[in-house]
Structure formats: C-alpha cells, structure tokens
Design a protein around this motif. Structure first.
Motif, PDB file in Angstrom:
ATOM      1  N   PRO A   1      11.128 -21.515 -32.870  1.00 18.33           N
ATOM      2  CA  PRO A   1       9.778 -21.185 -32.396  1.00 18.33           C
ATOM      3  C   PRO A   1       9.316 -22.060 -31.226  1.00 18.33           C
ATOM      4  CG  PRO A   1       9.817 -21.473 -34.782  1.00 18.33           C
ATOM      5  CD  PRO A   1      11.137 -21.959 -34.268  1.00 18.33           C
ATOM      6  N   ASP A   2       9.931 -23.225 -31.041  1.00 17.48           N
ATOM      7  CA  ASP A   2       9.483 -24.105 -29.957  1.00 17.48           C
ATOM      8  C   ASP A   2      10.244 -23.891 -28.650  1.00 17.48           C
ATOM      9  OD1 ASP A   2       7.359 -25.247 -31.189  1.00 17.48           O
ATOM     10  OD2 ASP A   2       8.399 -27.076 -31.806  1.00 17.48           O
ATOM     11  N   CYS A   3      11.578 -23.793 -28.718  1.00 15.45           N
ATOM     12  CA  CYS A   3      12.323 -23.698 -27.451  1.00 15.45           C
ATOM     13  C   CYS A   3      12.892 -22.297 -27.226  1.00 15.45           C
ATOM     14  CB  CYS A   3      13.430 -24.743 -27.381  1.00 15.45           C
ATOM     15  SG  CYS A   3      14.815 -24.446 -28.486  1.00 15.45           S
ATOM     16  N   ALA A   4      13.070 -21.525 -28.293  1.00 10.76           N
ATOM     17  CA  ALA A   4      13.559 -20.145 -28.214  1.00 10.76           C
ATOM     18  C   ALA A   4      14.949 -20.011 -27.603  1.00 10.76           C
ATOM     19  CB  ALA A   4      12.575 -19.235 -27.461  1.00 10.76           C
ATOM     20  N   VAL A   5      15.680 -21.112 -27.458  1.00  6.09           N
ATOM     21  CA  VAL A   5      17.045 -20.981 -26.937  1.00  6.09           C
ATOM     22  C   VAL A   5      18.099 -21.362 -27.977  1.00  6.09           C
ATOM     23  CG1 VAL A   5      16.481 -21.103 -24.493  1.00  6.09           C
ATOM     24  CG2 VAL A   5      16.913 -23.224 -25.725  1.00  6.09           C
ATOM     25  N   ARG A   6      17.667 -21.670 -29.205  1.00  9.62           N
ATOM     26  CA  ARG A   6      18.628 -21.899 -30.281  1.00  9.62           C
ATOM     27  C   ARG A   6      18.349 -20.890 -31.388  1.00  9.62           C
ATOM     28  NH1 ARG A   6      20.306 -24.391 -26.746  1.00  9.62           N
ATOM     29  NH2 ARG A   6      21.234 -26.460 -26.687  1.00  9.62           N
ATOM     30  N   TYR A   7      19.457 -20.283 -31.904  1.00 12.29           N
ATOM     31  CA  TYR A   7      19.323 -19.241 -32.924  1.00 12.29           C
ATOM     32  C   TYR A   7      19.430 -19.837 -34.327  1.00 12.29           C
ATOM     33  CZ  TYR A   7      20.170 -16.138 -28.958  1.00 12.29           C
ATOM     34  OH  TYR A   7      20.093 -15.481 -27.758  1.00 12.29           O
ATOM     35  N   LYS A   8      19.212 -18.970 -35.282  1.00  9.14           N
ATOM     36  CA  LYS A   8      19.235 -19.403 -36.683  1.00  9.14           C
ATOM     37  C   LYS A   8      20.545 -20.133 -37.013  1.00  9.14           C
ATOM     38  CE  LYS A   8      18.587 -17.610 -41.362  1.00  9.14           C
ATOM     39  NZ  LYS A   8      18.455 -16.404 -42.194  1.00  9.14           N
ATOM     40  N   GLU A   9      21.669 -19.569 -36.571  1.00 13.64           N
ATOM     41  CA  GLU A   9      22.950 -20.178 -36.937  1.00 13.64           C
ATOM     42  C   GLU A   9      23.200 -21.521 -36.256  1.00 13.64           C
ATOM     43  OE1 GLU A   9      22.551 -17.212 -35.422  1.00 13.64           O
ATOM     44  OE2 GLU A   9      24.183 -16.796 -33.988  1.00 13.64           O
ATOM     45  N   ASP A  10      22.399 -21.832 -35.223  1.00 16.55           N
ATOM     46  CA  ASP A  10      22.559 -23.131 -34.554  1.00 16.55           C
ATOM     47  C   ASP A  10      21.881 -24.258 -35.329  1.00 16.55           C
ATOM     48  OD1 ASP A  10      23.816 -21.862 -32.364  1.00 16.55           O
ATOM     49  OD2 ASP A  10      21.868 -21.397 -31.460  1.00 16.55           O
ATOM     50  N   PHE A  11      20.936 -23.898 -36.211  1.00 20.27           N
ATOM     51  CA  PHE A  11      20.156 -24.926 -36.899  1.00 20.27           C
ATOM     52  C   PHE A  11      21.030 -25.780 -37.807  1.00 20.27           C
ATOM     53  CE2 PHE A  11      15.425 -24.589 -36.494  1.00 20.27           C
ATOM     54  CZ  PHE A  11      15.440 -23.779 -35.380  1.00 20.27           C
ATOM     55  N   GLU A  12      20.668 -27.072 -37.874  1.00 22.07           N
ATOM     56  CA  GLU A  12      21.442 -28.012 -38.687  1.00 22.07           C
ATOM     57  C   GLU A  12      20.616 -28.447 -39.893  1.00 22.07           C
ATOM     58  OE1 GLU A  12      21.882 -30.877 -35.666  1.00 22.07           O
ATOM     59  OE2 GLU A  12      23.609 -29.867 -34.718  1.00 22.07           O
ATOM     60  N   LEU A  13      21.297 -28.639 -41.000  1.00 18.71           N
ATOM     61  CA  LEU A  13      20.625 -29.128 -42.204  1.00 18.71           C
ATOM     62  C   LEU A  13      20.214 -30.577 -41.949  1.00 18.71           C
ATOM     63  CD1 LEU A  13      19.927 -28.412 -45.176  1.00 18.71           C
ATOM     64  CD2 LEU A  13      22.100 -29.468 -45.798  1.00 18.71           C
ATOM     65  N   ALA A  14      18.911 -30.870 -41.998  1.00 22.73           N
ATOM     66  CA  ALA A  14      18.448 -32.225 -41.687  1.00 22.73           C
ATOM     67  C   ALA A  14      18.242 -33.044 -42.957  1.00 22.73           C
ATOM     68  CB  ALA A  14      17.154 -32.165 -40.888  1.00 22.73           C
ATOM     69  N   GLU A  15      17.887 -32.373 -44.032  1.00 27.84           N
ATOM     70  CA  GLU A  15      17.569 -33.086 -45.268  1.00 27.84           C
ATOM     71  C   GLU A  15      17.661 -32.064 -46.398  1.00 27.84           C
ATOM     72  OE1 GLU A  15      13.563 -34.928 -46.659  1.00 27.84           O
ATOM     73  OE2 GLU A  15      14.053 -35.789 -44.704  1.00 27.84           O
TER      74      GLU A  15
END
Ligand code: ZN
Lengths: 400, 55
Positions: free
Chosen positions: B40-54
C-alpha cells in the motif's frame, strides 16, 4: 553553515556528505514570484506584453539555463540516504509550497477579474497560472508518495487547485504498478505524438484512479459515493475554490479556470510523455511483467530544472524507491538520459517530428534495446510503419 | 499473529491490526489478502515479495 551527515560503514569506513543544494531547495518558496512577475512588470511598464514573460521564462529560459549550467554532480551516497530522508528541513519546504499554490491562483484570478485586459492577455495569464498549478501537481506527487498521513492530506489539498484530485491514487497505485507497459495510460509509446497521448492519458488516468478508489472503498464495505472517498474530498475543495472565484470575479473565470485547469493537467501529461517514452518491461514466463528496472525511465540530471521540480528528473531512482524523499534521490551513470531538462523536452514534445528525430534514435540505441524493436513499447497504429523503417528485415519475428 | 514486511519500503502488515484504511479489518491473516495485493505504500512490491518479519 552546512550540515554534514556521517556514517561509519563496516566495509567502506567513514562516509561523510554535505548537501550542496541544501539551501537551493529554498527556491521552491520563491517560485510563485515567477507567475506574479508578469503582473508586477505590467504595472511597471504599463504594457500587456509583460504578461507573457513568465511563459517565456518557463519554456525558453529554463531550457537554456539547463544547457548552460549543465549537470548536477552532487549525489548523496546510498549509505547517507536514511539520514538525509529524516532531515525535516526538506519536508517543511514542500509543506510551505502548498498555500502558495492557492495564493497564486487567487492572485492571478483577482487580476483577471478586476483589470481591463485583452483576450490574449487573459489567455497568457490562464496558461501562466496553469503552469504554476502544474508545479502544484509536482508538489502533490512528492507529498503523495510519503507515508505520513499529514503529507498525504496536503497532497489532496494542493491537488484541489488544478482540480486533479484523482492524481495521487492513480499515480501511486496505477502508474507505478503498470509503468512502461502497453497497459499504462501514463507511459507513452514510440511513434505516439503527445497530441494522441493526451487523449489516452487524461481519461485513462481518471478511470484508473476512480477504479482503485472504488475497490478500496468496497473492501471497507462503503459505496464509492462516500465522504471517505479521497478523490471526492479533493474535488469538493476544488468546487469551493473555483466556485468561489466565479462568484467573486464573474463569468470571465469560467474560460480562465477551464484553460488553467487544462494547462496544469497538460503539464503532467507532458511529464508523463517524456518520462517513459517507448520503454517496455519484458513479460516473464508467469505472465507478469518484470520488475521496473532503472532503464525503464528517462532521466535528466540538469541542476536548474531539477531544483524547480524537486528532483523529479532523477526518475529511475524514484521508480525504484517511490517513498524516498526528493533530497535523497540519486543519479546513476548509464541510464536512459534526455538531452535537456524536462522543460526543454516538453517544448520538443510539442513539435512531434522533431521529437521523433531526436528521441527515436536515442531510444533504439539504449544498451538494453540495441535496435531490437521487440523490446520497445510501440504505438500499435504505427507498428508496421516503424518495423519497416527500423526493423532491418526482422519485422516478422518481432511483430508478436 | 504474524507481521509481514515489504522489502522495498519497509511497510509492515501486522495481522493483529490489519490495514483498516485499505479495507482489511484487524485480524485478517496475510494469507487471506487478495493474490494481486501490492504494497500500500510503494506499490512496487507484490504479495509474494513480502517477508515474514515476526511470527
Ligand atoms: Zn513497499
């Protein structure tokens, strides 16, 4: 009085940086003087000819200054960027430009509404006001990409001046996602003139912005016709502002504001036209486009116009890091590079045959394209003609 | 509940809070977000790019 940022990098050792443009960025506060200058000189010399001077400045003097003053060698090291981004001085400058856009439009409208002017003078003033409000869209662009809600609110407010409230949503969620693909109404195609592009860009941007907002609201269980609609909120401010000007200064405001709004939008169209002309992201096996790479944007690193535009011309870094603040945007060697700053390129774009002559060759010579028309975003109506002209007999294979 | 982070801009999706502005109520698991979810902030990374942070 300089601010020096330092960082101790485990590999590179101590890195020091001070921003030589730090105080130059203050010029955004003086920018309103340019549209007002014509009016001041009109009183001084008692001549309506003075009213065109701000336009001469934007479209003739700035390109010359870019040519003469040249490139900007100042480039913050990547390691310094987080500190530079956090320095609040820079963001306060963008906040302060927001009220200026209201003051300038109201000031010029007052002048048009109260003085006895020729039709040509009203036209020159409407275009001048429009080009300054176009800069307002640029300010909204800088603010609308930022995370703090306050800055997004300011973006919505300043977009109300040229009545372009859908821009930030359309740009952040639409353009940044689809940039340099045939699907993007805000990326121009090789062989597409700006006059054809504008007819695709303005309605396409409106539709995409509206759709994105409608989808967000529907996930919240709300109708698109809701007070929570960010686009409608901005339009409401526009209605109050521009309606108020019509009530205050009469019917002359209707054509004046129509031309003002159109010219502001057209400044954005011009920027969109030159920023990604002909560039194309490849489609991956999954069907998704490759991630936007630095060579999917045209850059210009001229110091003067970059100061006017909050570093918008360092466009590749902006697409790689959309939330990065203007003062921290970096220039890179070996990227698609425009032969003049944005203002000079706008003028070139308004003369299509000259634009093609300068840009088509430059586009095809880019190292990642190297004459391969399969890697170019081409206007489908002119595809065959372009393949015949530049395809060197490989047209069949390329016409996918 | 877990947190997922955008590797590009640092936006963090916290499953506890959801993202109300975006229309994802508190408690919405990351896995339940639409497949075409973009940051929602940069719109250039997709769901599958997200990393588990915690976790
Ligand atoms: Zn992100």
């Amino acid at each position: 009085m300089t601010t020096t940022y330092t960082v101790d990098d485990p590999v590179k050792g101590r890195i020091e940086y001070s921003d030589r443009k730090r105080y130059l960025w203050m010029s955004s506060l003086f920018m309103p003087l340019f549209p007002m200058l014509g009016i001041a000189l009109y009183y001084l010399f008692d001549s309506q000819w003075m009213l065109v001077l701000p336009l001469v400045f934007s479209y003739c003097v700035i390109p010359v200054l870019d040519y003469v003053i040249g490139s900007d060698t100042d480039n913050p090291p990547e390691e310094i960027v987080p500190q530079l981004d956090e320095d609040r001085y820079y963001r306060i400058l963008t906040w302060l430009t927001v009220p200026m856009h209201f003051i300038v439009l109201i000031g010029i409208a007052w002048f048009v509404g109260t003085q006895d002017l020729t039709l040509w003078s009203v036209l020159a003033l409407a275009i001048t006001a429009g080009s300054y409000s176009g800069l307002g869209i640029n300010t909204a662009h800088e603010l609308g990409h930022k995370k703090p809600a306050f800055e997004r609110l300011l973006a919505k407010v300043v977009l109300a001046v040229p009545a372009y409230g859908h821009f930030c949503i359309e740009h952040n969620r639409g353009h940044h996602k689809d940039v340099a693909t045939p699907e993007d109404p805000a990326s121009s195609r090789m062989g597409e003139s700006i006059y054809k592009f504008v007819l695709r860009e303005i309605p396409g941007a409106f539709r995409r912005g509206w759709d994105v907002e409608k989808e967000r609201l529907s996930r919240q269980g709300r109708s698109v016709w809701s007070v929570h609609n960010d686009i409608l909120q901005s339009y409401a401010i526009s209605a109050v502002l521009q309606g108020g000007l019509i009530i205050a200064f009469g019917w002359i405001m209707v054509p004046f504001l129509a031309i003002h709004n159109f010219w502001a939008w057209y400044q954005l169209t011009s920027a969109n036209y030159i920023e990604h002309y002909g560039l194309l992201r490849a489609r991956e096996a999954s069907g998704r486009y490759e991630r936007c790479q630095p060579y999917h944007s045209w850059n210009a690193n001229y110091i003067f116009s970059n100061i006017v535009l909050f570093h918008l011309e360092r466009h590749s870094d902006h697409h790689a890091n959309p939330t990065r603040r203007y003062q921290s945007l970096r220039n890179f060697e070996g990227l698609p590079e425009l032969p003049n700053g944005y203002y000079g390129m706008y003028v070139l774009a308004y003369i299509p045959w000259l634009w093609y002559k300068v840009m088509d060759k430059r586009l095809l010579e880019l190292p990642h394209i190297n004459g391969d028309l399969g890697k170019v975003n081409i206007d489908p109506d002119r595809r065959e003609e372009i393949l015949r002209r530049y395809g060197k007999g490989q047209g069949e294979a390329l016409a996918v | 509940m877990a947190k997922y982070r955008c590797p590009g801009c640092g936006y963090t999706y916290n499953e506890n809070d959801g993202d109300v502005r975006e229309g994802y109520p508190p408690g919405t698991p990351f896995a339940a977000l639409p497949e075409d979810f973009v940051c929602p902030d940069c719109a250039v990374r997709y769901k599958e790019d997200f990393e588990l942070a915690e976790a």
